[in-house]
Design a protein around this motif. Sequence first.
Motif, PDB file in Angstrom:
ATOM      1  N   SER A  42       0.805  -1.217   0.000  1.00 32.28           N
ATOM      2  CA  SER A  42       0.000   0.000   0.000  1.00 32.28           C
ATOM      3  C   SER A  42       0.842   1.274   0.000  1.00 32.28           C
ATOM      4  CB  SER A  42      -0.934   0.013   1.202  1.00 32.28           C
ATOM      5  OG  SER A  42      -0.195  -0.011   2.400  1.00 32.28           O
ATOM      6  N   ARG A  65       2.755   4.188  -1.259  1.00 30.10           N
ATOM      7  CA  ARG A  65       2.821   4.827  -2.571  1.00 30.10           C
ATOM      8  C   ARG A  65       4.132   5.570  -2.793  1.00 30.10           C
ATOM      9  NH1 ARG A  65      -0.051   1.382  -4.070  1.00 30.10           N
ATOM     10  NH2 ARG A  65      -2.309   1.519  -3.993  1.00 30.10           N
ATOM     11  N   ASN A  66       4.837   5.883  -1.721  1.00 31.43           N
ATOM     12  CA  ASN A  66       6.106   6.581  -1.836  1.00 31.43           C
ATOM     13  C   ASN A  66       7.227   5.554  -1.938  1.00 31.43           C
ATOM     14  OD1 ASN A  66       5.001   9.274  -1.497  1.00 31.43           O
ATOM     15  ND2 ASN A  66       4.570   8.635   0.592  1.00 31.43           N
ATOM     16  N   LYS A  73       5.797   4.975   4.309  1.00 27.62           N
ATOM     17  CA  LYS A  73       4.377   4.937   4.641  1.00 27.62           C
ATOM     18  C   LYS A  73       4.244   5.542   6.021  1.00 27.62           C
ATOM     19  CE  LYS A  73       0.106   3.000   4.353  1.00 27.62           C
ATOM     20  NZ  LYS A  73      -0.833   3.252   3.315  1.00 27.62           N
TER      21      LYS A  73
END
Length: 68
Positions: free
Chosen positions: A4, A6-7, A60
Amino acid sequence: MKISARNQISGTITAITPGAVNGQIKVDIGGGNVITSSITEEAVADLGLVVGDRVTVLIKASDVLIGK
């Protein structure tokens, strides 16, 4: 593997500083920028991390703080 976070930033390990429990991993992400991560010594060993490895930094966080 799907995650999950995204970075996701690719880079190269430039230094590994061992500690009693956690080690510090410095990752050069280009443009003169370095990200430092503190991970357990067990994780360093399990991943077989060495200077020069190409890795992906996954970030995250529910909070990102900026100070001046």
